[in-house]
Structure formats: structure tokens, C-alpha cells
Design an enzyme around this catalytic site. Structure first.
Site, PDB file in Angstrom:
ATOM      1  N   HIS A   2     -19.264  -2.679 -77.539  1.00  0.00           N
ATOM      2  CA  HIS A   2     -19.735  -4.061 -77.622  1.00  0.00           C
ATOM      3  C   HIS A   2     -20.912  -4.208 -76.661  1.00  0.00           C
ATOM      4  CE1 HIS A   2     -19.619  -8.453 -76.989  1.00  0.00           C
ATOM      5  NE2 HIS A   2     -18.883  -8.548 -78.081  1.00  0.00           N
ATOM      6  N   ASP A  54     -13.002  -1.325 -71.350  1.00  0.00           N
ATOM      7  CA  ASP A  54     -13.105  -2.650 -71.962  1.00  0.00           C
ATOM      8  C   ASP A  54     -11.844  -2.864 -72.792  1.00  0.00           C
ATOM      9  OD1 ASP A  54     -13.562  -4.841 -73.581  1.00  0.00           O
ATOM     10  OD2 ASP A  54     -15.483  -4.141 -74.367  1.00  0.00           O
ATOM     11  N   LYS A 104      -8.963 -14.256 -76.350  1.00  0.00           N
ATOM     12  CA  LYS A 104      -8.580 -13.374 -77.454  1.00  0.00           C
ATOM     13  C   LYS A 104      -7.074 -13.116 -77.485  1.00  0.00           C
ATOM     14  CE  LYS A 104     -13.022 -10.920 -77.299  1.00  0.00           C
ATOM     15  NZ  LYS A 104     -13.640 -11.427 -78.536  1.00  0.00           N
TER      16      LYS A 104
END
Length: 421
Positions: free
Chosen positions: A130, A207, A233
């Protein structure tokens, strides 16, 4: 068949009722939310926790000696402890509150990277990152003269671990990679990759934005030096994230930002820093959001993270089978559900992903993401401008997948009819 029961013996339909937004309609149709990889929906208990804070004990933390300030402080630190236990951290002071995964990674890039990365040093990343785990290291390399190298992704969406081993022979200072790809759904072998990096003296950052919400994560077992994730999330509020770090590293790092709350003493020309975790939490923190994230952790614990993972594996397997039967549809990422999470990125011949997402919304009420998903280098790797992406969570079931498949077939019909004009 999808497992319908969890540790609380509740059905998915019952779980759906915990999420107020899922009772609404869009364009006159039942909302089918398949964009949890971007941001999950919130159960009523999280929404109520925010409301209760603002209604009954809204006050700043770590500063007041009056009752509601002490209540707020206790609630925030209780949430920190819940999160530490959720990821199996040794101590709650290893849990630093940030705004999100992006800020957590930037904190490490500035506070650790600024002190330890020098000209010519190697930083190893991957092609599936990302932008949040790419741009901060680009900026660090620009500031210091360090160089970046990347582990390639193969056609199946898996990392080329043979190339990773070759890059490690160059003795990188830092290795940073995603636990799970937000595009391909690929679950990387974190424990093995971390051990290999440590063997050559590298520091590791993982991550975990797409992993912590969906599977059991034990940071001590994984042995990552830094691990980052976001609250929004994982059923929690926006504006709250977490940086976990090994205590010796955190203790040695200088603060990312200066100001109130992060100091021990301040003189006109110098200051000293507060103990962990407050050294990295300058200013008034996201109090309500931290409390809400603690409640989200409670909710996930009640469901059981093993159930969450098994539910998503079964649903992903069903979706792979159901969508693979649609002519002209290409699904990216591993085919083996043991190697992937509940994220399906796909393209449909003759239909741009943005048009596809709009049709799904208008025609069948399905919400999916379309675009490069903050992973433009990965789009370049597959020579595509964008994909549509469906992502699943605890409130999704086979009916949602069936509705998605129906919408994809409608999109084909619409564009075939248009092409025939």
C-alpha cells in the site's frame, strides 16, 4: 459451507443486526457492503460507547484530577490494555496510539529511520505494498540517500521469496512489508520473513492493517520489531490507529512530534520526554476513538478471531467458485484460501472498474471499491489501470456473494447491449 456459528453461537444474520447501517437501503435495494478492506462498518456497541463518552464523561485525559477526567483516563488506558492483549503484546506501554496505520509507519520512518538510516543503506520493500508502506520510505530515502529494493510478485500474487533471500544477502537495514495485501488478499509468511531479516541484522516493520481485523495476530510470536494497524478497519472508529514496537527500540527513539503530554520537563532551551507510551502521543489524543476501539476489540473477542478467519475463508472459497464461473471475469491473487484473506480484486472484460462499481451500486445495492487501491505499483505489475474489489467481513454471507454475482452479470448485459447499438 460457511460456518454459521461462532463462540457466542450467533448466526451471521444475527450479527448483521448489530450493525445499524446494514438495515438501510440504497437505490431501493438492500445494502450489501463489500468494502470492509477500506473501512468496516461499526456495531451499535461501538457507536454507543462514543455517545456515552461525550454525554457522560467528556474530559481530557492524563491531566485532570477531577472525577470525569479520571474516568476518561481510566477508559483510554483500559482500551490500550485490551488492544495489547488482543495482539499479544507483552506490555500495554508498547501500544502507541496514532491516527491510523499511515501515521504509525511515518512515525517509525521519522523517529527510527531518521536516526538509523544513512546514505547507501538498503531498505527492502515489496511490490504489493500500500502507498502507506511505500511513500514514507521513499521520503526517507530522499532525505538520507538510502536506496530501495523490492521483492517482486509472481503471477499468482505471491512474493518471490527466492528474490527476497537474495536481497537479504545485501544486508538491508530495514525490511517492511504487508502481512496481507489489500489488493490480492495474499497472506505473507510473516514469521519466516521476519526471522530471515533478523538473521542478517535488519529491523522489521509489518503493515497489519488488513490482518489484525481478520485473524489472530501474536506480535511476540511473529517477532516483528514494529507492527502497525488501524481501528476503522476492525469495527472501530476512524481517527485511531496503533503502532506496536519492541520496547528497547521505542525507548531509544526520539519523539515524532513535540508538544503537550509527551514531556517530562520543559525548560526554555531543552525538554525531557515522558515515559512510554506517552512520549509518542503529543497533544490531546483521540479519546473517544480509543475507547471505541477498545469496545470493538471486545466485540471481536466475543465472536472469536478463529471463527472470523474460518468464516472468511469459507466465504472467500464460495466467492472464488461463484465468480470464476462468470465469463470474462479475471480474479487476481492466490487461488488457495489458505494463502489469502477475504479480498477479491477483479476485472470484467469490456467494463471499466469504475463503471462496474457504479452499476453494482445502482442495480443491486452492492458497495465495492474501484481504482488502484493505493497500490499503483501493483497495478503496473499486472499492467492494468485499476480493479474492482470486493472484501468480506463478519457481517457478510453467501447471499451477499450471490447478489454480487447477479450484479456482475447485469453489468455484462448492459455493456453488451450498449456495444450492440
Amino acid at each position: 459451507m460457511i460456518s454459521e456459528k461462532n463462540t457466542t453461537n450467533r448466526s451471521v444474520e444475527d450479527i448483521r443486526r448489530d450493525f445499524p447501517i446494514l438495515s438501510r437501503q440504497v437505490h431501493g435495494k438492500r445494502l450489501v457492503f463489500l468494502d470492509s478492506a477500506a473501512s468496516s462498518q461499526k456495531p451499535a456497541v461501538v457507536i454507543e460507547a462514543l455517545d456515552q463518552y461525550y454525554r457522560t464523561y467528556n474530559a481530557n485525559v492524563h491531566r485532570g484530577v477531577y472525577e470525569i477526567s479520571e474516568e476518561a483516563t481510566e477508559a483510554v488506558e483500559r482500551a490500550r490494555l485490551k488492544i495489547a492483549r488482543f495482539i499479544h503484546a507483552r506490555q500495554s506501554k508498547q501500544v502507541i496510539f496514532t491516527r491510523n496505520t499511515t501515521e504509525s509507519i511515518n512515525l517509525v520512518a521519522y523517529s527510527w529511520g531518521g536516526e538509523h538510516i544513512q546514505q547507501g543503506d538498503l531498505i527492502v520493500l515489496t511490490e504489493m505494498e500500500h502507498h502507506s508502506n511505500l511513500v514514507p520510505w521513499q521520503l526517507l530515502a530522499q532525505r538520507t540517500g538510502a536506496r530501495l529494493e523490492f521483492v517482486p510478485v509472481n503471477e499468482e500474487g505471491l512474493l518471490r521469496l527466492d528474490v527476497y533471500e537474495q536481497l537479504l544477502q545485501q544486508k538491508p537495514k530495514l525490511v517492511a512489508f504487508a502481512h496481507m495485501s489489500n489488493v490480492l488478499g495474499t497472506i505473507n509468511p510473516v514469521k519466516e520473513m521476519v526471522a530471515q531479516a533478523h538473521a542478517v541484522g535488519a529491523i522489521t516493520l509489518v503493515d497489519g492493517a488488513q490482518s489484525v481485523p481478520h485473524m489472530t495476530v501474536d506480535v511476540q510470536d511473529l517477532d516483528a520489531d514494529f507492527y502497525c494497524f488501524s481501528g476503522h478497519k476492525m469495527l472501530g472508529p476512524t481517527g485511531i490507529g496503533v503502532l506496536y514496537g519492541k520496547r528497547p527500540l521505542l525507548e531509544s527513539m526520539t519523539p515524532f512530534m513535540g508538544g503537550g503530554s509527551m514531556i517530562r520537563t520543559v525548560k526554555l532551551h531543552e525538554s525531557t520526554w515522558a515515559d512510554l507510551p506517552h512520549k509518542f502521543e503529543a497533544g490531546t489524543p483521540a479519546i473517544a476513538e480509543a475507547i471505541g476501539l477498545g469496545v470493538a476489540v471486545d466485540y471481536l473477542n466475543e465472536l472469536g478471531m478463529e471463527w472470523v478467519r474460518q468464516h472468511e475463508k469459507a466465504l472467500t472459497a464460495y466467492a472464488l467458485k461463484r465468480l470464476s464461473a462468470i465469463p470474462g471475469l479475471t480474479i487476481y491473487g492466490p487461488k488457495d484460501v489458505e494463502q489469502r484473506g477475504g479480498v477479491l480484486s477483479f476485472t470484467l472484460d469490456g467494463v471499466h472498474p469504475h463503471d462496474l462499481a457504479s452499476i453494482l451500486d445502482m442495480e443491486v445495492g452492492v458497495a465495492v471499491r474501484a481504482g488502484h487501491h493505493c497500490a499503483q505499483p501493483l497495478m503496473d505489475r499486472y499492467n492494468i489501470p485499476a480493479t474492482a474489489r470486493a472484501s468480506f467481513y463478519v457481517y457478510n454471507d453467501e447471499r451477499d456473494v450471490d447478489t454480487l454475482a447477479e450484479g456482475l452479470q447485469k453489468a455484462q448485459e448492459i455493456f453488451q447491449a450498449t456495444a450492440g447499438l
